[in-house]
Every structure is written in C-alpha cells, then in structure tokens.
Write an enzyme that holds these catalytic residues in place. Structure first.
Site, PDB file in Angstrom:
ATOM      1  N   ARG A  43      14.807  27.438 103.035  1.00 38.69           N
ATOM      2  CA  ARG A  43      15.788  26.476 103.571  1.00 38.69           C
ATOM      3  C   ARG A  43      15.299  25.043 103.383  1.00 38.69           C
ATOM      4  O   ARG A  43      16.060  24.156 103.000  1.00 38.69           O
ATOM      5  CB  ARG A  43      16.054  26.759 105.053  1.00 38.69           C
ATOM      6  CG  ARG A  43      16.842  28.031 105.290  1.00 38.69           C
ATOM      7  CD  ARG A  43      17.175  28.207 106.772  1.00 38.69           C
ATOM      8  NE  ARG A  43      15.986  28.375 107.594  1.00 38.69           N
ATOM      9  CZ  ARG A  43      15.431  29.541 107.900  1.00 38.69           C
ATOM     10  NH1 ARG A  43      15.977  30.656 107.451  1.00 38.69           N
ATOM     11  NH2 ARG A  43      14.355  29.596 108.661  1.00 38.69           N
ATOM     12  N   THR A  44      14.013  24.821 103.636  1.00 35.32           N
ATOM     13  CA  THR A  44      13.452  23.479 103.469  1.00 35.32           C
ATOM     14  C   THR A  44      13.485  23.067 101.999  1.00 35.32           C
ATOM     15  O   THR A  44      13.831  21.922 101.674  1.00 35.32           O
ATOM     16  CB  THR A  44      12.014  23.413 104.021  1.00 35.32           C
ATOM     17  OG1 THR A  44      12.036  23.824 105.388  1.00 35.32           O
ATOM     18  CG2 THR A  44      11.444  22.025 103.898  1.00 35.32           C
ATOM     19  N   ASN A  77      10.761  28.172 104.549  1.00 32.98           N
ATOM     20  CA  ASN A  77      10.373  27.506 103.309  1.00 32.98           C
ATOM     21  C   ASN A  77      11.527  27.394 102.325  1.00 32.98           C
ATOM     22  O   ASN A  77      11.717  26.345 101.704  1.00 32.98           O
ATOM     23  CB  ASN A  77       9.194  28.246 102.663  1.00 32.98           C
ATOM     24  CG  ASN A  77       7.944  28.120 103.492  1.00 32.98           C
ATOM     25  OD1 ASN A  77       7.313  27.086 103.509  1.00 32.98           O
ATOM     26  ND2 ASN A  77       7.600  29.188 104.218  1.00 32.98           N
ATOM     27  N   TYR A 136      18.894  34.557  92.262  1.00 33.75           N
ATOM     28  CA  TYR A 136      18.132  33.402  92.731  1.00 33.75           C
ATOM     29  C   TYR A 136      16.661  33.779  92.891  1.00 33.75           C
ATOM     30  O   TYR A 136      15.761  33.077  92.404  1.00 33.75           O
ATOM     31  CB  TYR A 136      18.750  32.938  94.055  1.00 33.75           C
ATOM     32  CG  TYR A 136      17.982  31.931  94.857  1.00 33.75           C
ATOM     33  CD1 TYR A 136      18.012  30.574  94.544  1.00 33.75           C
ATOM     34  CD2 TYR A 136      17.247  32.326  95.978  1.00 33.75           C
ATOM     35  CE1 TYR A 136      17.332  29.645  95.319  1.00 33.75           C
ATOM     36  CE2 TYR A 136      16.564  31.405  96.751  1.00 33.75           C
ATOM     37  CZ  TYR A 136      16.607  30.066  96.416  1.00 33.75           C
ATOM     38  OH  TYR A 136      15.938  29.162  97.184  1.00 33.75           O
ATOM     39  N   HIS A 186       4.706  27.239  99.817  1.00 36.73           N
ATOM     40  CA  HIS A 186       5.045  27.999 101.028  1.00 36.73           C
ATOM     41  C   HIS A 186       4.217  27.524 102.233  1.00 36.73           C
ATOM     42  O   HIS A 186       3.469  28.299 102.842  1.00 36.73           O
ATOM     43  CB  HIS A 186       4.813  29.492 100.787  1.00 36.73           C
ATOM     44  CG  HIS A 186       6.002  30.338 101.104  1.00 36.73           C
ATOM     45  ND1 HIS A 186       7.104  30.387 100.302  1.00 36.73           N
ATOM     46  CD2 HIS A 186       6.251  31.165 102.138  1.00 36.73           C
ATOM     47  CE1 HIS A 186       7.977  31.213 100.812  1.00 36.73           C
ATOM     48  NE2 HIS A 186       7.492  31.699 101.942  1.00 36.73           N
TER      49      HIS A 186
END
Length: 173
Positions: A62-63, A60, A92, A54
């Site tokens: 999305r990346t 974070n 998820y 993180h």
C-alpha cells in the site's frame, strides 16, 4: 523479522539490519532518478524498489502504491488503482517477482503499470469527450429554449399591447 517475496522462500527482502542502509540508497537513487527518468518509469521503479526493501511489517505494498501515485500525480498523471481481482493481482505479483528475481527483469512490472496509466488516461479522455458532447448539446438546447422564450416574450408583449389598445378604446367610449 525476515519477509520473503511472493512465491519465494530462498532469499528474504532486506534483512532487518540492512533496511536503514537500503532506505538511504533508495533516497539517493530517487533524488537522481526523478530528474533522469520518465515519470511513469520513475514511479514504477520507486514502487518496485521500495517494496523490495520491505521496511515495514505490514502495509509495504500500500505504501509503495501510494508513493507511486504521488509521483504520478506530481507529474500530471492520474492516480491508478491496481485491479484487485485475483487474476489481476496474480499478474501484479508475478511482475513484481520478476523484478525481484536474480535476473532483475523490471520490464514486466513497468509494462503492467504503464498499461494501467494508459488505461486511466484513455478513461479520462473519454470523460472529457463526453463532457464536450454534453456541453454542446446543452448549448444547443439553451439556444433552442432561448428562441422559444424570446418568442413567448414577444407574443406576451404583443398580447399586452393589444389588451392596452383594447382597454384604451373602451376607455374612450
């Protein structure tokens, strides 16, 4: 600033002073794992490890998904989209939480992402099969229309020949 995993307030992700070292460890791990792991597992583990560090205040997840999809596409797999519905997002997040727990059980997250990859691959196969079906139908339709065009051309030539013959007969009279 300290950021905590989904549903936890016991242990934050990497503390700010730990981030540089953990990112270096991730890079070292990545250099080895990209060679030794199956691409889907590597993509999934990279996602999970990155989001566990993180390093950013926002973005974070999305990346991490972008990194995962980059690995997938580099290895010939399709881009996957994690379903944004509440139920799918909860699954998820729970799978990620399981991987980040003290037991470090990454398998639920790996299974979840592998299911997304498999579903997308099956969708692509369905599209390719439909394309093949429509291509065959178009070829058949073209053959049929070509036959019709050929017959029309023959009929037109025959009429033109008949008209010329009639014109030649009239001209002789």
């Amino acid at each position: 600033m300290e950021v905590y995993p989904y549903g936890s307030n016991k242990r934050p992700y990497a503390l700010p002073f730990e981030i540089p070292e953990k990112m270096q460890q991730l890079q070292n791990w990545s250099n080895q794992a990209r060679i030794s792991l199956h691409p889907v597992q590597y993509a999934t583990d990279l996602h999970q490890k990155f989001v566990t560090i993180h390093p950013f205040r926002d973005g974070n997840g999305r990346t991490a998904r972008l990194l995962m999809n980059l690995v997938l596409t580099e290895n010939g797999y399709p881009v996957i989209n994690v379903n944004p519905s509440k139920n799918a997002r909860d699954k998820y997040m729970q799978a990620l939480a399981s991987a980040e727990s003290p037991e470090n059980n990454s398998q639920p997250f790996r299974d979840l992402i592998a299911d997304y990859v498999e579903k997308e691959l099956n969708n692509r196969i369905d599209i390719l099969q439909l394309n093949e079906k429509y291509t065959k139908e178009a070829e058949e339709s073209f053959k049929e229309s070509k036959i019709n065009w050929d017959k029309l051309e023959q009929d037109a030539r025959a009429k033109l020949k008949a008209q010329k013959s009639t014109s030649n007969l009239k001209a002789k009279d």
